[in-house]
Design a protein around this motif. Structure first.
Motif, mmCIF file in Angstrom:
data_model
loop_
_atom_site.group_PDB
_atom_site.id
_atom_site.type_symbol
_atom_site.label_atom_id
_atom_site.label_comp_id
_atom_site.label_asym_id
_atom_site.label_seq_id
_atom_site.Cartn_x
_atom_site.Cartn_y
_atom_site.Cartn_z
ATOM 1 N N VAL A 297 0.801 -1.190 -0.084
ATOM 2 C CA VAL A 297 0.052 0.203 0.094
ATOM 3 C C VAL A 297 0.999 1.249 -0.151
ATOM 4 C CG1 VAL A 297 -1.748 1.443 1.173
ATOM 5 C CG2 VAL A 297 -1.786 -1.314 1.296
ATOM 6 N N PHE A 298 0.628 2.346 -1.017
ATOM 7 C CA PHE A 298 1.374 3.248 -0.828
ATOM 8 C C PHE A 298 0.543 4.472 -0.467
ATOM 9 C CE2 PHE A 298 2.836 0.516 -4.513
ATOM 10 C CZ PHE A 298 4.333 0.764 -4.396
ATOM 11 N N VAL A 299 1.004 5.063 0.485
ATOM 12 C CA VAL A 299 0.487 6.121 1.289
ATOM 13 C C VAL A 299 1.207 7.713 0.907
ATOM 14 C CG1 VAL A 299 -0.596 4.822 2.971
ATOM 15 C CG2 VAL A 299 1.656 5.945 3.511
ATOM 16 N N ARG A 300 0.693 8.797 1.148
ATOM 17 C CA ARG A 300 1.429 9.999 0.981
ATOM 18 C C ARG A 300 2.216 10.264 2.314
ATOM 19 N NH1 ARG A 300 -0.483 13.685 -2.475
ATOM 20 N NH2 ARG A 300 -2.568 12.824 -2.253
ATOM 21 N N ASN A 301 3.384 10.848 2.032
ATOM 22 C CA ASN A 301 4.356 11.266 2.966
ATOM 23 C C ASN A 301 3.806 12.639 3.392
ATOM 24 O OD1 ASN A 301 6.466 11.992 4.520
ATOM 25 N ND2 ASN A 301 8.081 11.182 3.152
ATOM 26 N N ARG A 302 3.503 12.668 4.912
ATOM 27 C CA ARG A 302 3.019 13.886 5.215
ATOM 28 C C ARG A 302 4.022 14.775 5.316
ATOM 29 N NH1 ARG A 302 -1.476 11.835 10.124
ATOM 30 N NH2 ARG A 302 -2.823 10.700 8.632
ATOM 31 N N ASN A 303 5.382 14.576 5.793
ATOM 32 C CA ASN A 303 6.572 15.469 5.755
ATOM 33 C C ASN A 303 6.644 16.137 4.482
ATOM 34 O OD1 ASN A 303 6.395 15.069 8.611
ATOM 35 N ND2 ASN A 303 7.867 13.281 8.297
ATOM 36 N N LYS A 304 6.800 15.177 3.387
ATOM 37 C CA LYS A 304 7.021 15.614 1.936
ATOM 38 C C LYS A 304 5.956 15.334 1.161
ATOM 39 C CE LYS A 304 12.109 15.370 2.980
ATOM 40 N NZ LYS A 304 12.993 14.622 2.533
ATOM 41 N N LYS A 305 4.913 16.132 0.794
ATOM 42 C CA LYS A 305 3.676 15.410 0.333
ATOM 43 C C LYS A 305 3.979 15.157 -1.376
ATOM 44 C CE LYS A 305 0.640 18.164 3.448
ATOM 45 N NZ LYS A 305 -0.786 18.768 3.391
ATOM 46 N N ARG A 306 4.936 15.450 -1.834
ATOM 47 C CA ARG A 306 5.012 15.245 -3.345
ATOM 48 C C ARG A 306 5.865 13.531 -3.290
ATOM 49 N NH1 ARG A 306 7.886 20.262 -6.382
ATOM 50 N NH2 ARG A 306 6.021 21.714 -6.187
ATOM 51 N N GLU A 307 6.201 13.286 -2.119
ATOM 52 C CA GLU A 307 6.677 11.699 -2.017
ATOM 53 C C GLU A 307 5.757 10.764 -1.392
ATOM 54 O OE1 GLU A 307 10.372 11.758 0.164
ATOM 55 O OE2 GLU A 307 11.347 13.318 -1.392
ATOM 56 N N TRP A 308 6.079 9.676 -1.541
ATOM 57 C CA TRP A 308 5.079 8.659 -1.006
ATOM 58 C C TRP A 308 6.166 7.528 -0.137
ATOM 59 C CZ3 TRP A 308 7.451 4.237 -2.714
ATOM 60 C CH2 TRP A 308 7.963 4.201 -3.832
ATOM 61 N N LEU A 309 5.162 6.496 0.659
ATOM 62 C CA LEU A 309 5.684 5.755 1.694
ATOM 63 C C LEU A 309 5.088 4.374 1.307
ATOM 64 C CD1 LEU A 309 5.800 7.588 4.994
ATOM 65 C CD2 LEU A 309 7.573 7.269 3.429
ATOM 66 N N ALA A 310 5.730 3.374 1.375
ATOM 67 C CA ALA A 310 5.133 1.907 0.914
ATOM 68 C C ALA A 310 5.026 1.041 2.356
ATOM 69 C CB ALA A 310 6.070 1.290 -0.017
ATOM 70 N N VAL A 311 4.026 0.576 2.593
ATOM 71 C CA VAL A 311 3.728 -0.404 3.687
ATOM 72 C C VAL A 311 3.408 -1.963 3.073
ATOM 73 C CG1 VAL A 311 2.580 -0.813 5.886
ATOM 74 C CG2 VAL A 311 2.981 1.373 5.284
#
Length: 453
Positions: A297-311
């Motif tokens: 699942v890819f979610v938005r990185n709240r610290n850098k909104k143009r980037e994503w995080l993967a879980v």
């Protein structure tokens, strides 16, 4: 001095009752932490345990008026340095017992998880501590090296209560500054823990999980951050019957899509965009290169909104929202690390060169956290009052608030009749003043008989 060797007099009243309820001293005896003469192990254990509540170190305690009734400094350090004491068994049995109590207040539908993480155990001012090593602090913003150990910790959580279950103070083979003491008995549990200290974290984690499950601790998921979500470790944990939920980074890991090996960035491009939640960008079902099916699942990185995080999750039946919600429970271990270091005096209460003393004192600090967590759960969760709570709930359901208040006043009126006339007059006057101050809509619901006569 020995005449005052009474473990029941060592703790505050509130903590004493919790010790008895949780059977802390019984678990201590069952782990073989006993002495044949002098001050008992239970007595010394409670002396060390209570230091945090007196806001004093051992030096200040010995310098106080209580010193004639206390053991000498050497007695305390001999207790902490004992290599034959099985502190791991003690912590496991205590944690499993308390977790069983906590589980009685937790819904069966609520996920229970193991959480694995590591934290720095600093000994920057030390030179001759056993197995001391130069460790890299990947969690710090400065990304620096420090002298000490990596405290690998296994914890359990139901989302409301966190309990430490097991730990290992990891040294390093490459950056080791001091070796194992030559005087240690190789048959002791202390020597086994020294051998484990030279292993890597992925080598130790499956054993820690297996010991926890053998102790009867129930969990469905293992939560880890990106430092531990490596394909070989995920496969090992999956073979133990547990599912893994953890964050992954775009490193060398490859995922199989239509028999093609793709990176995490390429997987993001292939994933279908989510339509419901704005913070959940995409999700996709795939397989790791070692054959383990996963959902990412890819979610938005709240610290850098143009980037994503993967879980990543090995339980592919979970929804995107549920995967993110369960992974959020991993934050409990960060709170645990902060609490033990800032409030419970981990790392700084005793300064010993022995590896055994580091293990024993860390276990005592973890015991403080377990006791305080249990107390917090009891005070914040009404269900811990047990059957009395449910009986009262059932009875109150049959009474509306107006009837209950009327019955209370009638009981008070009956009690007044058994007192002399002067007290009756005083009490009735006070009750009439209280009734007079009630809102009109409450007065309209009932007749106040106590105001009459």
């Amino acid at each position: 001095m020995i005449a005052n060797n009474d473990p029941n007099k060592q703790l505050p009243t509130e903590i004493k009752s919790v010790f008895k309820e949780l059977g802390v001293l019984r678990h201590l005896r069952n782990a073989g932490i006993t002495k044949s003469f002098g001050f008992s192990s239970a007595f010394i254990f409670q002396l060390i345990f209570r230091l945090i509540f007196e806001h004093k170190n051992w030096f200040r305690i010995l310098d106080s008026k209580k010193s004639p009734d206390l053991p000498a400094k050497d007695t305390i350090y001999r207790f902490l340095n004992k290599s034959t004491f099985n502190w791991r068994r003690y912590l496991l049995t205590l944690a499993s017992s308390v977790i069983a109590k906590v589980s009685n207040f937790t819904s069966h539908h609520r996920p229970k998880v193991f959480i694995i993480d590591d934290s720095s155990y600093d000994r920057n001012r030390s030179k001759k501590v056993e197995l001391l090593a130069r460790c890299f602090d990947h969690a710090s913003q400065k990304m620096k090296f420090y002298k000490g150990f990596r405290m690998l910790t296994l914890g359990w959580s139901d989302g409301a209560t966190f309990m430490p279950v097991d730990f290992s103070l990891l040294s390093s083979k490459k950056n080791q500054m001091n070796g194992i003491s030559k005087d240690i008995d190789k048959r002791s549990s202390g020597y086994k823990r020294r051998q484990e200290a030279l292993q890597t974290a992925p080598e130790q984690i499956p054993g820690m999980l297996q010991r926890a499950m053998d102790a009867g601790i129930d969990a469905s998921y293992v939560l880890m951050d990106s430092w531990f979500t490596q394909p070989p470790l995920i496969k090992d944990i999956k073979e133990q019957g547990l599912d893994v939920i953890g964050m992954v980074k775009n490193l060398k890991q490859r995922y199989l899509i239509d028999e093609q090996r793709v990176s995490l960035k390429e997987l993001y491009r292939l994933a279908k965009p989510a339509s419901s939640k704005k913070d959940i960008l995409r999700s996709i079902h795939t397989t790791q290169a070692n054959g383990v099916p996963v959902k990412v699942v890819f979610v938005r990185n709240r610290n850098k909104k143009r980037e994503w995080l993967a879980v990543l999750s090995t339980d592919c039946t979970l929804s995107d929202q549920e995967i993110i919600r369960i992974y959020g429970m991993r934050w409990d271990v960060e709170v645990f690390f902060k609490t033990t270091k800032s409030l419970l005096n981990l790392q700084k209460e005793f300064q010993s060169r022995s590896y055994d003393a580091l293990i024993s004192h860390t276990t005592i600090v973890f015991t403080r956290y377990i006791v305080l967590s249990w107390q917090n759960r009891c005070h914040s969760d009404d269900r811990t009052l047990g059957g009395l709570f449910y009986e009262l709930c059932d009875e109150i359901d049959e009474l509306d608030w107006a009837t209950a208040l009327q019955q209370l006043i009638e009981i008070l009126d009956d009690a007044i009749k058994h007192t002399n006339k002067n007290i009756q007059k005083l009490i009735k006057s006070q009750v009439q003043q209280w009734v007079a101050g009630l809102p009109h809509y409450i007065k309209g619901y009932m007749s106040i008989s106590v105001c009459e006569s």
